[in-house]
Design a protein around this motif. Structure first.
Motif, PDB file in Angstrom:
ATOM      1  N   LYS A  38       0.844  -1.201   0.000  1.00  0.00           N
ATOM      2  CA  LYS A  38       0.000   0.000   0.000  1.00  0.00           C
ATOM      3  C   LYS A  38       0.872   1.242   0.000  1.00  0.00           C
ATOM      4  CE  LYS A  38      -3.419  -2.580   2.465  1.00  0.00           C
ATOM      5  NZ  LYS A  38      -3.378  -3.286   3.737  1.00  0.00           N
ATOM      6  N   PRO A  39       0.481   2.242  -0.769  1.00  0.00           N
ATOM      7  CA  PRO A  39       1.322   3.447  -0.815  1.00  0.00           C
ATOM      8  C   PRO A  39       1.334   4.155   0.546  1.00  0.00           C
ATOM      9  CG  PRO A  39      -0.662   3.711  -2.160  1.00  0.00           C
ATOM     10  CD  PRO A  39      -0.684   2.315  -1.644  1.00  0.00           C
ATOM     11  N   PRO A  40       2.495   4.665   0.943  1.00  0.00           N
ATOM     12  CA  PRO A  40       2.599   5.327   2.247  1.00  0.00           C
ATOM     13  C   PRO A  40       1.611   6.479   2.409  1.00  0.00           C
ATOM     14  CG  PRO A  40       4.753   5.218   1.148  1.00  0.00           C
ATOM     15  CD  PRO A  40       3.758   4.629   0.214  1.00  0.00           C
ATOM     16  N   GLU A  41       1.303   7.192   1.312  1.00  0.00           N
ATOM     17  CA  GLU A  41       0.375   8.324   1.460  1.00  0.00           C
ATOM     18  C   GLU A  41      -1.036   7.842   1.812  1.00  0.00           C
ATOM     19  OE1 GLU A  41       1.919   7.498  -1.326  1.00  0.00           O
ATOM     20  OE2 GLU A  41       0.601   7.647  -3.076  1.00  0.00           O
ATOM     21  N   LEU A  42      -1.395   6.642   1.354  1.00  0.00           N
ATOM     22  CA  LEU A  42      -2.697   6.081   1.737  1.00  0.00           C
ATOM     23  C   LEU A  42      -2.711   5.774   3.235  1.00  0.00           C
ATOM     24  CD1 LEU A  42      -5.465   4.724   1.313  1.00  0.00           C
ATOM     25  CD2 LEU A  42      -4.272   2.668   0.569  1.00  0.00           C
ATOM     26  N   LEU A  43      -1.626   5.192   3.726  1.00  0.00           N
ATOM     27  CA  LEU A  43      -1.574   4.829   5.145  1.00  0.00           C
ATOM     28  C   LEU A  43      -1.513   6.063   6.046  1.00  0.00           C
ATOM     29  CD1 LEU A  43       0.756   1.738   4.785  1.00  0.00           C
ATOM     30  CD2 LEU A  43      -1.719   1.765   5.173  1.00  0.00           C
ATOM     31  N   LEU A  44      -0.984   7.139   5.505  1.00  0.00           N
ATOM     32  CA  LEU A  44      -0.999   8.402   6.266  1.00  0.00           C
ATOM     33  C   LEU A  44      -2.427   8.934   6.373  1.00  0.00           C
ATOM     34  CD1 LEU A  44       2.095  10.473   5.076  1.00  0.00           C
ATOM     35  CD2 LEU A  44       1.574   9.688   7.400  1.00  0.00           C
ATOM     36  N   LEU A  45      -3.150   8.844   5.264  1.00  0.00           N
ATOM     37  CA  LEU A  45      -4.534   9.335   5.262  1.00  0.00           C
ATOM     38  C   LEU A  45      -5.428   8.438   6.097  1.00  0.00           C
ATOM     39  CD1 LEU A  45      -5.115  10.062   1.452  1.00  0.00           C
ATOM     40  CD2 LEU A  45      -4.922  11.758   3.276  1.00  0.00           C
ATOM     41  N   SER A  46      -5.172   7.137   6.024  1.00  0.00           N
ATOM     42  CA  SER A  46      -6.065   6.160   6.630  1.00  0.00           C
ATOM     43  C   SER A  46      -5.238   4.999   7.175  1.00  0.00           C
ATOM     44  CB  SER A  46      -7.061   5.680   5.568  1.00  0.00           C
ATOM     45  OG  SER A  46      -7.905   4.699   6.092  1.00  0.00           O
ATOM     46  N   PRO A  47      -4.777   5.120   8.410  1.00  0.00           N
ATOM     47  CA  PRO A  47      -3.844   4.126   8.945  1.00  0.00           C
ATOM     48  C   PRO A  47      -4.418   2.707   9.035  1.00  0.00           C
ATOM     49  CG  PRO A  47      -3.879   6.111  10.317  1.00  0.00           C
ATOM     50  CD  PRO A  47      -4.992   6.246   9.329  1.00  0.00           C
ATOM     51  N   LYS A  48      -5.732   2.553   9.009  1.00  0.00           N
ATOM     52  CA  LYS A  48      -6.295   1.195   9.112  1.00  0.00           C
ATOM     53  C   LYS A  48      -5.939   0.353   7.889  1.00  0.00           C
ATOM     54  CE  LYS A  48     -10.916   2.101   7.184  1.00  0.00           C
ATOM     55  NZ  LYS A  48     -10.412   2.066   5.843  1.00  0.00           N
ATOM     56  N   GLY A  49      -5.577   0.992   6.790  1.00  0.00           N
ATOM     57  CA  GLY A  49      -5.004   0.248   5.668  1.00  0.00           C
ATOM     58  C   GLY A  49      -5.958  -0.601   4.862  1.00  0.00           C
ATOM     59  N   THR A  50      -7.231  -0.205   4.777  1.00  0.00           N
ATOM     60  CA  THR A  50      -8.121  -0.918   3.853  1.00  0.00           C
ATOM     61  C   THR A  50      -8.528   0.017   2.728  1.00  0.00           C
ATOM     62  OG1 THR A  50     -10.185  -0.329   5.022  1.00  0.00           O
ATOM     63  CG2 THR A  50      -9.089  -2.371   5.693  1.00  0.00           C
ATOM     64  N   VAL A  51      -8.937  -0.575   1.626  1.00  0.00           N
ATOM     65  CA  VAL A  51      -9.547   0.188   0.538  1.00  0.00           C
ATOM     66  C   VAL A  51     -11.018  -0.200   0.482  1.00  0.00           C
ATOM     67  CG1 VAL A  51      -7.464   0.428  -0.845  1.00  0.00           C
ATOM     68  CG2 VAL A  51      -8.900  -1.586  -1.179  1.00  0.00           C
ATOM     69  N   PRO A  52     -11.874   0.672  -0.014  1.00  0.00           N
ATOM     70  CA  PRO A  52     -11.579   1.968  -0.619  1.00  0.00           C
ATOM     71  C   PRO A  52     -11.395   3.079   0.414  1.00  0.00           C
ATOM     72  CG  PRO A  52     -13.941   1.616  -0.616  1.00  0.00           C
ATOM     73  CD  PRO A  52     -13.331   0.372  -0.039  1.00  0.00           C
ATOM     74  N   VAL A  53     -10.668   4.117  -0.017  1.00  0.00           N
ATOM     75  CA  VAL A  53     -10.542   5.362   0.737  1.00  0.00           C
ATOM     76  C   VAL A  53     -10.727   6.494  -0.268  1.00  0.00           C
ATOM     77  CG1 VAL A  53      -8.905   6.883   1.931  1.00  0.00           C
ATOM     78  CG2 VAL A  53      -9.040   4.456   2.563  1.00  0.00           C
ATOM     79  N   LEU A  54     -11.550   7.461   0.127  1.00  0.00           N
ATOM     80  CA  LEU A  54     -11.772   8.603  -0.762  1.00  0.00           C
ATOM     81  C   LEU A  54     -11.254   9.868  -0.094  1.00  0.00           C
ATOM     82  CD1 LEU A  54     -13.111   9.502  -3.488  1.00  0.00           C
ATOM     83  CD2 LEU A  54     -15.142  10.071  -2.147  1.00  0.00           C
ATOM     84  N   LEU A  55     -10.334  10.524  -0.780  1.00  0.00           N
ATOM     85  CA  LEU A  55      -9.809  11.817  -0.314  1.00  0.00           C
ATOM     86  C   LEU A  55     -10.529  12.913  -1.085  1.00  0.00           C
ATOM     87  CD1 LEU A  55      -7.755  13.677   1.130  1.00  0.00           C
ATOM     88  CD2 LEU A  55      -6.155  13.186  -0.748  1.00  0.00           C
ATOM     89  N   LEU A  56     -11.223  13.783  -0.338  1.00  0.00           N
ATOM     90  CA  LEU A  56     -11.967  14.875  -0.976  1.00  0.00           C
ATOM     91  C   LEU A  56     -11.080  16.103  -1.113  1.00  0.00           C
ATOM     92  CD1 LEU A  56     -15.367  14.420   0.896  1.00  0.00           C
ATOM     93  CD2 LEU A  56     -14.735  13.674  -1.407  1.00  0.00           C
ATOM     94  N   PRO A  57     -11.414  16.961  -2.069  1.00  0.00           N
ATOM     95  CA  PRO A  57     -10.612  18.184  -2.257  1.00  0.00           C
ATOM     96  C   PRO A  57     -10.524  19.021  -0.976  1.00  0.00           C
ATOM     97  CG  PRO A  57     -12.081  17.870  -4.114  1.00  0.00           C
ATOM     98  CD  PRO A  57     -12.447  16.823  -3.112  1.00  0.00           C
ATOM     99  N   SER A  58     -11.529  18.921  -0.108  1.00  0.00           N
ATOM    100  CA  SER A  58     -11.510  19.671   1.156  1.00  0.00           C
ATOM    101  C   SER A  58     -10.475  19.116   2.125  1.00  0.00           C
ATOM    102  CB  SER A  58     -12.880  19.569   1.835  1.00  0.00           C
ATOM    103  OG  SER A  58     -13.125  18.213   2.193  1.00  0.00           O
ATOM    104  N   GLY A  59      -9.940  17.938   1.843  1.00  0.00           N
ATOM    105  CA  GLY A  59      -9.026  17.276   2.764  1.00  0.00           C
ATOM    106  C   GLY A  59      -9.735  16.213   3.607  1.00  0.00           C
ATOM    107  N   GLN A  60     -11.064  16.206   3.553  1.00  0.00           N
ATOM    108  CA  GLN A  60     -11.808  15.181   4.297  1.00  0.00           C
ATOM    109  C   GLN A  60     -11.525  13.794   3.703  1.00  0.00           C
ATOM    110  OE1 GLN A  60     -16.084  15.636   4.133  1.00  0.00           O
ATOM    111  NE2 GLN A  60     -16.428  13.928   5.554  1.00  0.00           N
ATOM    112  N   VAL A  61     -11.425  12.815   4.595  1.00  0.00           N
ATOM    113  CA  VAL A  61     -11.123  11.450   4.157  1.00  0.00           C
ATOM    114  C   VAL A  61     -12.290  10.545   4.530  1.00  0.00           C
ATOM    115  CG1 VAL A  61      -9.561   9.493   4.478  1.00  0.00           C
ATOM    116  CG2 VAL A  61      -8.645  11.822   4.470  1.00  0.00           C
ATOM    117  N   LEU A  62     -12.809   9.818   3.548  1.00  0.00           N
ATOM    118  CA  LEU A  62     -13.864   8.836   3.821  1.00  0.00           C
ATOM    119  C   LEU A  62     -13.230   7.464   3.697  1.00  0.00           C
ATOM    120  CD1 LEU A  62     -16.787  10.383   1.704  1.00  0.00           C
ATOM    121  CD2 LEU A  62     -16.318  10.671   4.141  1.00  0.00           C
TER     122      LEU A  62
END
Ligand SMILES: N[C@@H](CCC(=O)N[C@@H](CS)C(=O)NCC(=O)O)C(=O)O
Length: 209
Positions: A38-62
């Protein structure tokens, strides 16, 4: 900047997110990830490390697939698939699917890793838990929440598809004609086809299922 979806093509959770985003016509960028790297930037955004993850332009992470679906349908819902009035009915289906059914699906799919029961026993448990109730519902109505499609169809279909694919010959002959028809109809849609389109530069994710 566009919303950025971290996805894995064959992951059923990622599939449901892509289906909802596609239906809503959300323009986005998709990063196909390898689950083993998994790319490190994904794990920074979402440390639980599952997909999917959506990064919104506002910076909010789903970081839950259902949240991504609901966000997508809040952006646009041209055919009224969200149906919040039916949440009391639909959310328990989601919980059943994502919890106990997913667990049995994994056991049925990988019986060598779950030796407490045999593959047919795992399958029988999954049938009683999910396939029988789904068949009962779809024998009454064309879609899970009634006569018209809803988000719940999108949410569950990747999991039913995976279940069916474990032993396709068995599924073809199993006593679930309404479920089979529902699955086949969804798999034949342009929406499903678009959601499974191979991402560019993602040859490493090639595979079946
Ligand atoms: N509750 C999560 C579950 C997502 C999930 O479990 N995704 C799997 C892939 S299908 C995953 O990323 N697993 C992590 C891994 O295999 O390393 C959701 O709904 O988004």
């Amino acid at each position: 900047m566009l919303p950025l979806l971290y996805s894995f093509r064959r992951c059923p959770y990622a599939m449901r997110a892509r289906l909802a985003l596609q239906y809503a016509g959300v323009e986005l960028e998709i990063h196909e990830v390898q689950l083993r790297a998994k790319p490190p930037e994904l794990l920074l955004l979402s440390p639980k490390g599952t997909v999917p993850v959506l990064l919104l332009p506002s910076g909010q992470v789903l970081e839950q697939s259902a949240d991504i679906m609901f966000w997508a349908l809040a952006q646009a819902d041209p055919q009224g698939w969200r149906r919040p009035d039916l949440d009391a009915e639909s959310l328990p289906w989601l919980a059943l699917n994502d919890g106990p059914f997913k667990q049995l699906l994994d056991r049925y799919k990988y019986p060598d890793r779950h030796l407490q029961a045999t593959q047919p026993q795992w399958r029988a448990e999954a049938e009683a838990l999910m396939l029988v109730p789904l068949e009962g519902r779809l024998a009454q109505t064309a879609y899970l929440l009634g006569a018209t499609p809803s988000w719940l169809d999108l949410a569950l279909l990747p999991f039913v598809r995976q279940f069916a694919a474990v032993d396709a010959a068995w599924f073809e002959a199993a006593p679930y004609p309404a479920l089979r028809a529902w699955l086949q109809a969804w798999l034949a849609t342009a929406l499903f086809e678009a959601c499974m389109a191979r991402p560019l530069h993602a040859a490493q994710s090639a595979g079946t299922n």
